[in-house]
Scaffold this motif. Structure first.
Motif, PDB file in Angstrom:
ATOM      1  N   GLU A   1       0.839  -1.201   0.000  1.00 18.04           N
ATOM      2  CA  GLU A   1       0.000   0.000   0.000  1.00 18.04           C
ATOM      3  C   GLU A   1       0.873   1.250   0.000  1.00 18.04           C
ATOM      4  OE1 GLU A   1      -4.089   0.812   2.099  1.00 18.04           O
ATOM      5  OE2 GLU A   1      -2.486   1.143   3.548  1.00 18.04           O
ATOM      6  N   SER A   2       0.533   2.215  -0.818  1.00 20.39           N
ATOM      7  CA  SER A   2       1.324   3.440  -0.946  1.00 20.39           C
ATOM      8  C   SER A   2       1.139   4.331   0.274  1.00 20.39           C
ATOM      9  CB  SER A   2       0.911   4.208  -2.197  1.00 20.39           C
ATOM     10  OG  SER A   2      -0.392   4.755  -2.033  1.00 20.39           O
ATOM     11  N   LEU A   3       2.091   5.238   0.459  1.00 22.94           N
ATOM     12  CA  LEU A   3       1.983   6.215   1.533  1.00 22.94           C
ATOM     13  C   LEU A   3       0.703   7.020   1.388  1.00 22.94           C
ATOM     14  CD1 LEU A   3       3.065   7.880   3.923  1.00 22.94           C
ATOM     15  CD2 LEU A   3       4.361   9.241   2.266  1.00 22.94           C
ATOM     16  N   TYR A   4       0.408   7.485   0.173  1.00 19.36           N
ATOM     17  CA  TYR A   4      -0.803   8.276  -0.027  1.00 19.36           C
ATOM     18  C   TYR A   4      -2.040   7.491   0.386  1.00 19.36           C
ATOM     19  CZ  TYR A   4      -4.698  10.685  -2.180  1.00 19.36           C
ATOM     20  OH  TYR A   4      -5.906  11.312  -2.371  1.00 19.36           O
ATOM     21  N   ASP A   5      -2.151   6.241  -0.066  1.00 18.04           N
ATOM     22  CA  ASP A   5      -3.353   5.464   0.221  1.00 18.04           C
ATOM     23  C   ASP A   5      -3.477   5.165   1.716  1.00 18.04           C
ATOM     24  OD1 ASP A   5      -4.209   5.461  -2.401  1.00 18.04           O
ATOM     25  OD2 ASP A   5      -3.231   3.556  -2.881  1.00 18.04           O
ATOM     26  N   THR A   6      -2.356   4.961   2.389  1.00 14.35           N
ATOM     27  CA  THR A   6      -2.415   4.742   3.831  1.00 14.35           C
ATOM     28  C   THR A   6      -2.913   5.988   4.543  1.00 14.35           C
ATOM     29  OG1 THR A   6      -0.604   3.138   3.743  1.00 14.35           O
ATOM     30  CG2 THR A   6      -1.064   4.136   5.877  1.00 14.35           C
ATOM     31  N   VAL A   7      -2.353   7.153   4.202  1.00 16.83           N
ATOM     32  CA  VAL A   7      -2.774   8.391   4.853  1.00 16.83           C
ATOM     33  C   VAL A   7      -4.206   8.745   4.473  1.00 16.83           C
ATOM     34  CG1 VAL A   7      -2.306  10.867   5.087  1.00 16.83           C
ATOM     35  CG2 VAL A   7      -0.409   9.235   5.036  1.00 16.83           C
ATOM     36  N   ARG A   8      -4.576   8.483   3.226  1.00 18.08           N
ATOM     37  CA  ARG A   8      -5.971   8.759   2.808  1.00 18.08           C
ATOM     38  C   ARG A   8      -6.942   7.870   3.579  1.00 18.08           C
ATOM     39  NH1 ARG A   8     -10.090  10.277   2.421  1.00 18.08           N
ATOM     40  NH2 ARG A   8     -11.354  11.001   0.654  1.00 18.08           N
ATOM     41  N   THR A   9      -6.526   6.646   3.880  1.00 16.21           N
ATOM     42  CA  THR A   9      -7.355   5.753   4.695  1.00 16.21           C
ATOM     43  C   THR A   9      -7.516   6.308   6.109  1.00 16.21           C
ATOM     44  OG1 THR A   9      -6.682   3.798   3.440  1.00 16.21           O
ATOM     45  CG2 THR A   9      -7.508   3.420   5.679  1.00 16.21           C
ATOM     46  N   LEU A  10      -6.411   6.792   6.685  1.00 13.51           N
ATOM     47  CA  LEU A  10      -6.481   7.369   8.022  1.00 13.51           C
ATOM     48  C   LEU A  10      -7.397   8.587   8.045  1.00 13.51           C
ATOM     49  CD1 LEU A  10      -2.690   7.126   8.929  1.00 13.51           C
ATOM     50  CD2 LEU A  10      -4.529   5.638   9.719  1.00 13.51           C
ATOM     51  N   GLN A  11      -7.342   9.385   6.998  1.00 15.13           N
ATOM     52  CA  GLN A  11      -8.242  10.536   6.886  1.00 15.13           C
ATOM     53  C   GLN A  11      -9.697  10.062   6.829  1.00 15.13           C
ATOM     54  OE1 GLN A  11      -7.347  13.371   3.722  1.00 15.13           O
ATOM     55  NE2 GLN A  11      -9.516  13.719   3.402  1.00 15.13           N
ATOM     56  N   ALA A  12      -9.961   9.028   6.035  1.00 15.77           N
ATOM     57  CA  ALA A  12     -11.326   8.504   5.906  1.00 15.77           C
ATOM     58  C   ALA A  12     -11.845   7.943   7.226  1.00 15.77           C
ATOM     59  CB  ALA A  12     -11.375   7.433   4.821  1.00 15.77           C
ATOM     60  N   LEU A  13     -10.931   7.412   8.056  1.00 17.61           N
ATOM     61  CA  LEU A  13     -11.321   6.850   9.347  1.00 17.61           C
ATOM     62  C   LEU A  13     -11.546   7.925  10.410  1.00 17.61           C
ATOM     63  CD1 LEU A  13      -8.945   3.747   9.485  1.00 17.61           C
ATOM     64  CD2 LEU A  13     -11.419   3.744   9.074  1.00 17.61           C
ATOM     65  N   GLY A  14     -11.253   9.177  10.070  1.00 13.66           N
ATOM     66  CA  GLY A  14     -11.546  10.273  10.983  1.00 13.66           C
ATOM     67  C   GLY A  14     -10.364  10.965  11.597  1.00 13.66           C
ATOM     68  N   ALA A  15      -9.153  10.645  11.160  1.00 11.35           N
ATOM     69  CA  ALA A  15      -7.983  11.333  11.709  1.00 11.35           C
ATOM     70  C   ALA A  15      -8.032  12.815  11.370  1.00 11.35           C
ATOM     71  CB  ALA A  15      -6.699  10.715  11.168  1.00 11.35           C
ATOM     72  N   SER A  16      -7.726  13.645  12.353  1.00  8.23           N
ATOM     73  CA  SER A  16      -7.717  15.098  12.150  1.00  8.23           C
ATOM     74  C   SER A  16      -6.354  15.605  11.704  1.00  8.23           C
ATOM     75  CB  SER A  16      -8.114  15.812  13.449  1.00  8.23           C
ATOM     76  OG  SER A  16      -9.401  15.428  13.850  1.00  8.23           O
ATOM     77  N   ALA A  17      -5.316  14.794  11.909  1.00  5.85           N
ATOM     78  CA  ALA A  17      -3.957  15.133  11.495  1.00  5.85           C
ATOM     79  C   ALA A  17      -3.148  13.845  11.525  1.00  5.85           C
ATOM     80  CB  ALA A  17      -3.338  16.188  12.419  1.00  5.85           C
TER      81      ALA A  17
END
Length: 308
Positions: free
Chosen positions: A79-95
């Motif tokens: 999994e790419s860095l972008y897709d991992t961070v985008r997943t965290l954003q989708a799960l509700g991470a604020s930062a």
């Protein structure tokens, strides 16, 4: 939205504001982000001080933590860095706080709509370490203007050096470099290269850097004992330091390589104070990226101004 990815984009005013906030946190001031937002920590490289101090800072500010284990996550499936961070954003991470081996990894995240905090990018930058180092020096000397700082060791591979040199020079410090020729070959930093003798005897701050064995080729490695004798802070060299001069090291330190073991907690050493200040500096950074701009400076004791 503020990111905290590179010191290149931080004005002196912003650095001054961050230092004020960090100092206020150290003095016991409090700030709680509304709604206890979720902060994700994503470390692709090993870390003790940076990772744990971010976690302590997050807990003190009332954040909920989402700690991603790179060794057991879908990162191992490609999994790419972008897709991992985008997943965290989708799960509700604020930062998201990220450490990654790729230099300027944050450029891959330009389409992410939550703040990104750089916890170290390859041998690019380490902006949060820079803030705590500047805080430690300022506590000692009150101002950075005309403070002589000797950065010694593995400059070429050091993200700490690249961030610190930029900010120290911007705030009026005099920065010189010392170490093996092939490790201090960093003309882009625009610093004078000096001998160990001059570095140790003229500096107000002797800032040692870890020998980054993991970033060296086999041919570029140096014998630990030889390195300590030629470029380490030995007991004999410490005796020639100026009265009032201090010792710093970002850690982890190799005892008997960059620094004699007896000097790690010597009266001149500020190494563990740096670690302590890391919590307050990272509290300030978290407030900077998560709070509205007006709220960020709500407790400042003086207007934001350019600082040298």
């Amino acid at each position: 939205m503020n990111h905290f990815t590179t010191v290149e984009h931080l004005s002196a005013s912003t650095i001054h504001a961050l230092l004020q906030e960090a100092t206020l946190f150290k003095e016991g001031k409090t700030w709680m982000s509304s709604g206890a937002p979720l902060i994700a920590n994503l470390f692709y490289e090993p870390s003790t001080r940076t990772k744990l101090s971010f976690e302590v800072a997050q807990r003190r500010l009332g954040f909920q933590l989402l700690d991603v284990d790179a060794e057991t996550s879908s990162i191992q499936k490609g999994e790419s860095l972008y897709d991992t961070v985008r997943t965290l954003q989708a799960l509700g991470a604020s930062a998201v706080v990220v450490r990654h081996s790729d230099q300027r990894f944050y450029e891959q995240l330009k389409d992410i709509s939550i703040p990104v905090i750089n916890a170290g990018d390859g041998h690019g930058e380490h902006p949060s370490q820079c803030l705590l180092d500047v805080m430690t020096i300022k506590e000692e000397f009150k101002s950075l203007a005309d403070v002589n700082v000797a950065v010694i060791g593995d400059v070429y591979h050091s993200r700490v050096a690249r961030s610190n040199v930029q900010v120290l020079k911007r705030l009026g410090a005099n920065v010189m470099l010392a170490g093996p020729d092939d490790w201090v070959n960093a003309p882009e930093l625009g610093c004078e290269r000096v001998s160990m003798e001059r570095a140790v005897t003229t500096a107000d701050v002797v800032m040692l850097l870890r020998v980054q064995h993991e970033r060296h080729t086999k041919d570029g490695r140096k014998d630990a004992a030889d390195y300590h004798e030629q470029y380490g802070l030995t007991l004999e060299r410490e005796k020639r330091m100026k009265p009032g001069a201090i010792i710093m090291h970002p850690g982890p330190f190799n005892r008997g390589v960059e620094i004699a073991s007896e000097l790690v907690e010597a009266p001149r050493s500020r190494i563990f104070k740096q670690m302590e200040n890391g919590v307050y500096a990272r509290m300030a950074i978290l407030k900077y990226v998560c709070a509205p701009a007006a709220e960020f400076m709500a407790h400042s004791r003086e207007p934001i101004k350019e600082m040298i």
